[in-house]
Design a protein around this motif. Sequence first.
Motif, short mmCIF file in Angstrom:
data_model
loop_
_atom_site.label_atom_id
_atom_site.label_comp_id
_atom_site.label_asym_id
_atom_site.label_seq_id
_atom_site.Cartn_x
_atom_site.Cartn_y
_atom_site.Cartn_z
N VAL A 76 50.67 34.03 44.04
CA VAL A 76 51.11 33.57 42.73
C VAL A 76 52.38 32.74 42.87
N ARG A 77 53.28 33.19 43.76
CA ARG A 77 54.50 32.41 43.98
C ARG A 77 54.18 30.98 44.38
N ALA A 78 53.30 30.84 45.37
CA ALA A 78 52.99 29.51 45.91
C ALA A 78 52.21 28.64 44.93
N LYS A 79 51.36 29.27 44.12
CA LYS A 79 50.50 28.50 43.23
C LYS A 79 51.14 28.20 41.88
N LEU A 80 51.87 29.15 41.33
CA LEU A 80 52.33 29.01 39.95
C LEU A 80 53.83 29.05 39.75
N ASP A 99 47.39 36.38 32.18
CA ASP A 99 48.72 35.78 32.26
C ASP A 99 49.31 36.16 33.62
N ILE A 100 49.01 35.35 34.63
CA ILE A 100 49.40 35.67 36.00
C ILE A 100 50.92 35.62 36.17
N ARG A 101 51.59 34.77 35.41
CA ARG A 101 53.05 34.73 35.51
C ARG A 101 53.67 36.07 35.11
N ALA A 102 53.12 36.67 34.07
CA ALA A 102 53.63 37.98 33.64
C ALA A 102 53.40 39.03 34.73
#
Length: 355
Positions: free
Chosen positions: A322-326, A67-70
Amino acid sequence: MVHFQQIALSNGLFLGEILLASSRLNAQSLPMVLKIREQIEAWRHDPSLVAVLVRGEGERAFCAGGDIRALYHAMSQPEFLHEGDDFFRHEYDLCRELHRYPKPVIAWGNGIVMGGGWGIFAASSHRIVTESSVLAMPEISIGLFPDVGASFWLQQLEGRMGRLLALTGSRLNAADALAFGAAEFALPSCSFADLIATLQALPWNGVGERDAELASGALAALSAAWPCPLPEPVWLPLADEVAAICEGDDLLAICGRIQNYQGDALALRQAAALQAAGSPTSIYLTWEMAQRAQALSYDEVVEMEWIGARNCLRHGDFHEGVRAKLIDRDDQPQWSPKALTMVKVADIESFFQSP
């Protein structure tokens, strides 16, 4: 979310099923990983439980990773960094436990098998792909590195395919997964009920090695009886080109050959584009992880990766990727530094020191 059930076998014993279930392509969260670790530990000591089956809910994915957002939210608030540390620690330990599990672990790798999902798949003793399977370790695109033991097992693929996958984030389809050793068996996605029926009918005896051989024979027979409509292999016809491009111990030379590819193979041109868009620091770190892993035990590789992952949480390109991708989804990460030639050896070395 994750669900567990025990499936009754014809001889009175049981098969334990782990069903990965989340709205984000069955991505793993820390609570999921903790529950799985607790359940497989209980099953380890249960003599009536002879094997474990892992699959994903639905038809789209086995597991798309963590869970990359977490993790992004943990990185964004220093007081929650420990949650990111805990996730990587338990995710890696889960893969280590599955890798050494004394009972057969059968992975139904239908659909997307990426990142931490491939970690679970790779750690399983019996790996099944279907016509829809797609395997990848795309971590350089988010400023991380192929982890969950991939510094070790990705390099075990035939030829130098694992090196190309690690340095570009390219994908394997089911046919290539079989050809390069990422999977052993292929079954049509519609045959899952027959797989369960086959496993239920086997004369399991509760002896790990014998049961593993029994499962292998049954899966081979089932694969022959249910031919899988595999896609055409993409990378197998390019195996010699991949080996030549990825030859040697000079990272800059290898990446230069990838970037300067002028041939007709679309897959190699796409690999070059993926690498060009990835984090230079991640590419260098990925290389260094794999180089060091050659002299380490599996446990030592996992420990090395855990230190590296904790450092990625604290500095480097992970947060920005992660910011740019998700998060913002602008797909315009501002990598620092911006080019592989600008990466400093001392900076890479810092990823191997406990934060």
